[in-house]
Scaffold this motif. Sequence first.
Motif, mmCIF file in Angstrom:
data_model
loop_
_atom_site.group_PDB
_atom_site.id
_atom_site.type_symbol
_atom_site.label_atom_id
_atom_site.label_comp_id
_atom_site.label_asym_id
_atom_site.label_seq_id
_atom_site.Cartn_x
_atom_site.Cartn_y
_atom_site.Cartn_z
ATOM 1 N N GLU A 95 0.809 -1.222 0.000
ATOM 2 C CA GLU A 95 0.000 0.000 0.000
ATOM 3 C C GLU A 95 0.840 1.268 0.000
ATOM 4 O O GLU A 95 0.327 2.359 -0.261
ATOM 5 C CB GLU A 95 -0.950 0.004 1.207
ATOM 6 C CG GLU A 95 -2.130 -0.942 1.090
ATOM 7 C CD GLU A 95 -1.828 -2.378 1.502
ATOM 8 O OE1 GLU A 95 -2.767 -3.180 1.636
ATOM 9 O OE2 GLU A 95 -0.631 -2.708 1.686
ATOM 10 N N THR A 96 2.134 1.159 0.305
ATOM 11 C CA THR A 96 3.041 2.313 0.233
ATOM 12 C C THR A 96 4.057 2.120 -0.891
ATOM 13 O O THR A 96 5.155 2.658 -0.819
ATOM 14 C CB THR A 96 3.770 2.519 1.571
ATOM 15 O OG1 THR A 96 4.521 1.339 1.887
ATOM 16 C CG2 THR A 96 2.791 2.807 2.694
ATOM 17 N N VAL A 120 -9.359 2.894 4.429
ATOM 18 C CA VAL A 120 -7.956 2.549 4.668
ATOM 19 C C VAL A 120 -7.011 3.671 4.250
ATOM 20 O O VAL A 120 -6.055 3.983 4.957
ATOM 21 C CB VAL A 120 -7.593 1.243 3.927
ATOM 22 C CG1 VAL A 120 -6.102 0.932 4.062
ATOM 23 C CG2 VAL A 120 -8.419 0.077 4.467
ATOM 24 N N PHE A 121 -7.275 4.299 3.092
ATOM 25 C CA PHE A 121 -6.362 5.289 2.544
ATOM 26 C C PHE A 121 -6.765 6.728 2.860
ATOM 27 O O PHE A 121 -5.995 7.646 2.591
ATOM 28 C CB PHE A 121 -6.261 5.137 1.023
ATOM 29 C CG PHE A 121 -5.546 3.898 0.575
ATOM 30 C CD1 PHE A 121 -4.213 3.936 0.209
ATOM 31 C CD2 PHE A 121 -6.208 2.676 0.499
ATOM 32 C CE1 PHE A 121 -3.543 2.801 -0.216
ATOM 33 C CE2 PHE A 121 -5.559 1.527 0.069
ATOM 34 C CZ PHE A 121 -4.214 1.588 -0.289
ATOM 35 N N GLY A 160 -4.788 14.769 7.712
ATOM 36 C CA GLY A 160 -4.837 13.646 6.796
ATOM 37 C C GLY A 160 -4.906 14.115 5.356
ATOM 38 O O GLY A 160 -4.711 15.298 5.074
ATOM 39 N N PRO A 161 -5.207 13.207 4.427
ATOM 40 C CA PRO A 161 -5.521 11.796 4.675
ATOM 41 C C PRO A 161 -4.267 10.951 4.923
ATOM 42 O O PRO A 161 -3.197 11.247 4.400
ATOM 43 C CB PRO A 161 -6.198 11.361 3.375
ATOM 44 C CG PRO A 161 -5.566 12.240 2.331
ATOM 45 C CD PRO A 161 -5.300 13.564 3.002
ATOM 46 N N TYR A 162 -4.440 9.893 5.718
ATOM 47 C CA TYR A 162 -3.375 8.946 6.027
ATOM 48 C C TYR A 162 -3.800 7.545 5.609
ATOM 49 O O TYR A 162 -4.998 7.214 5.573
ATOM 50 C CB TYR A 162 -3.073 8.930 7.529
ATOM 51 C CG TYR A 162 -2.266 10.096 8.028
ATOM 52 C CD1 TYR A 162 -0.872 10.056 8.022
ATOM 53 C CD2 TYR A 162 -2.889 11.241 8.504
ATOM 54 C CE1 TYR A 162 -0.128 11.127 8.489
ATOM 55 C CE2 TYR A 162 -2.157 12.319 8.964
ATOM 56 C CZ TYR A 162 -0.773 12.255 8.950
ATOM 57 O OH TYR A 162 -0.032 13.317 9.408
ATOM 58 N N LEU A 163 -2.802 6.715 5.332
ATOM 59 C CA LEU A 163 -3.022 5.285 5.147
ATOM 60 C C LEU A 163 -3.001 4.613 6.503
ATOM 61 O O LEU A 163 -2.052 4.780 7.276
ATOM 62 C CB LEU A 163 -1.916 4.692 4.270
ATOM 63 C CG LEU A 163 -1.836 3.154 4.256
ATOM 64 C CD1 LEU A 163 -2.968 2.564 3.439
ATOM 65 C CD2 LEU A 163 -0.485 2.676 3.738
#
Length: 601
Positions: free
Chosen positions: A327-328, A424-425, A434-437
């Motif tokens: 995801e990163t 989630v993201f 944010g936004p944060y994962l």
Amino acid sequence: MYSDFVSLVRDNVRTYGDDRSFTFISEEPGRKYKEHTLGFAELDRRARALARRLEARGLRDRAVLLLYPEGLEFITAFVGCLYARVIAVPAPLPDLDAGRFGRTRRIIEDADIALILTDTAHRGTLDAWLKAAGLRSRVHCLDTQIGKDADPGDWAPPAFSPDTLAFLQYTSGSTSDPKGVMVSHGNLLCNGEEIKRRIEGSPDTVGVGWVPHYHDMGLVGQFLQPLYLGCKYVFTSPITFIKRPALWLELITRYRGTITVAPNFGYELALRRVTDRQLEGLDLSSLTVVKNGAEPVRAATLEALSERFGPVGFRPEMWMPCYGMAETTLLVTGAPLGGGPVVRDFDAEALAKDAAVPRDAPSGAPPPGTRRLVSSGRPVTLDVRIVDPETRAERPEGGVGEIWVRGGSVARGYWGSLEESRAVFGARTSADEGPYLRTGDLGFRIDGELFVTGRIKDLIIVNGRNIHAHDIEEAARAAHPAALIGAAFGIDAAIDADLDADAGAAEDDGREHVVIVQEISTRAAAGMPLDELAALIKARVARAFELPAVSVVLAARGTVRRTTSGKMQRRLTREAFLKGEITALADDLEPGVTGLRRTPA
């Protein structure tokens, strides 16, 4: 400087031509090894030709499944997809002999696949499966090794932007069904720079490895990063490595490798299987970076490998523990170059209550009641926060919480899953930042170092205490030399009996039970009765964590469920245990657990 990954790659092709290359080492009959080399210029020519074939099929911005064995043909196919602005979907070849195509079919359905790219050796079997599965009318196979050659000179770069989707990285499914992570060209450029800065990579870097190409560590770290740096990379297949781990070290020696990367289990396999005789003639002194990630990094592994391979040039400061995920794109944190690992001891009871309290001993073994952790390093430029997963308030230094990440490496979301992608993201803290994962991983930060303590879904809650599954597994493994990999999980007798009407009557004692499915080496047991070994492991774990109810199942190698990349699947192992699908060599079970297992049909 660049807005897309293709422009960067083509600049490196023009600069280095075939002076930079990928080299694949294949195993030949009679334990001989053959070198296959593909220079960047030839890779570019083949990729442009394949891109023309894909463009002729009208596949721009469509997902295409790549099913290849390890080797150079996969690299050509992947780069060809990039050139054609086709969304590559790397995946492991299904088990053709056993007819196991379930995961492959789920990916086909999820990504709306109409074309599979493969090689000559596997085209026929895949075609036969598609026909038998009723998919042949809408899914076709293209053998990229044969067919009418398109003229690479006819290819012209399509329009790209940082937001153009480059590929889908399907997650391994260690805790859930696989999901397609959408990785863009901008993500590749950002993470490529993150890795370059952390490893201080350059065109003179020489990578050596064996991690599979469908794994995020293998795809991004081992195949796309050399294209980003314009450097050489030498690799073999995971199967060849597992058969003979010494080959990995021989390749580092022969090609003067400067960087290698693997999960912790790969280093442990080398420790166990590389003999003293095989050490003769090795020289690992060319290495500057030895990355260890993708699963919990064990301090014992770092120490043992440094000692064992020290005489052939391995230095402790080569270690670079790291943390990342699909995801990163890949890298989130890593130890600074040349600094070696940061290993610290913490109060185990405090960690169970979500607080990191250092209990560093001057030297020697950690005192009782401590947990030894290896730092996963520091972020390069990404914004990493530790957040309470319930309140979403940021945790102070030393406070355990969920790891949240923000920055250009964070992918666009999950393919076809808008709601889950938002959750989630698109997370925001209680302060509306944010936004944060949301990574789903737990950890804390002290003195700038990130320590990962486990997965949220792998927590076992006993009497209000949070105990991480891999801590229990570590204690079980340390109980006896015969203990190999193990999977720990929790079972609530009342809940699990209610959920499974076919289970036998269970004694509901109101407790959460800890179960360990422990693979063992009967040879290493050295004649010790297996029921005594089960009792020993049970006693050691119960005492280490003050657990009132522990059940141990001893099983053969290969019993613990794993993903295609070797990552442990505790949830599936738990399900297999409850369904009676695990054959026990011996066990020591609590009464509240015995009745929960189904009787095998």
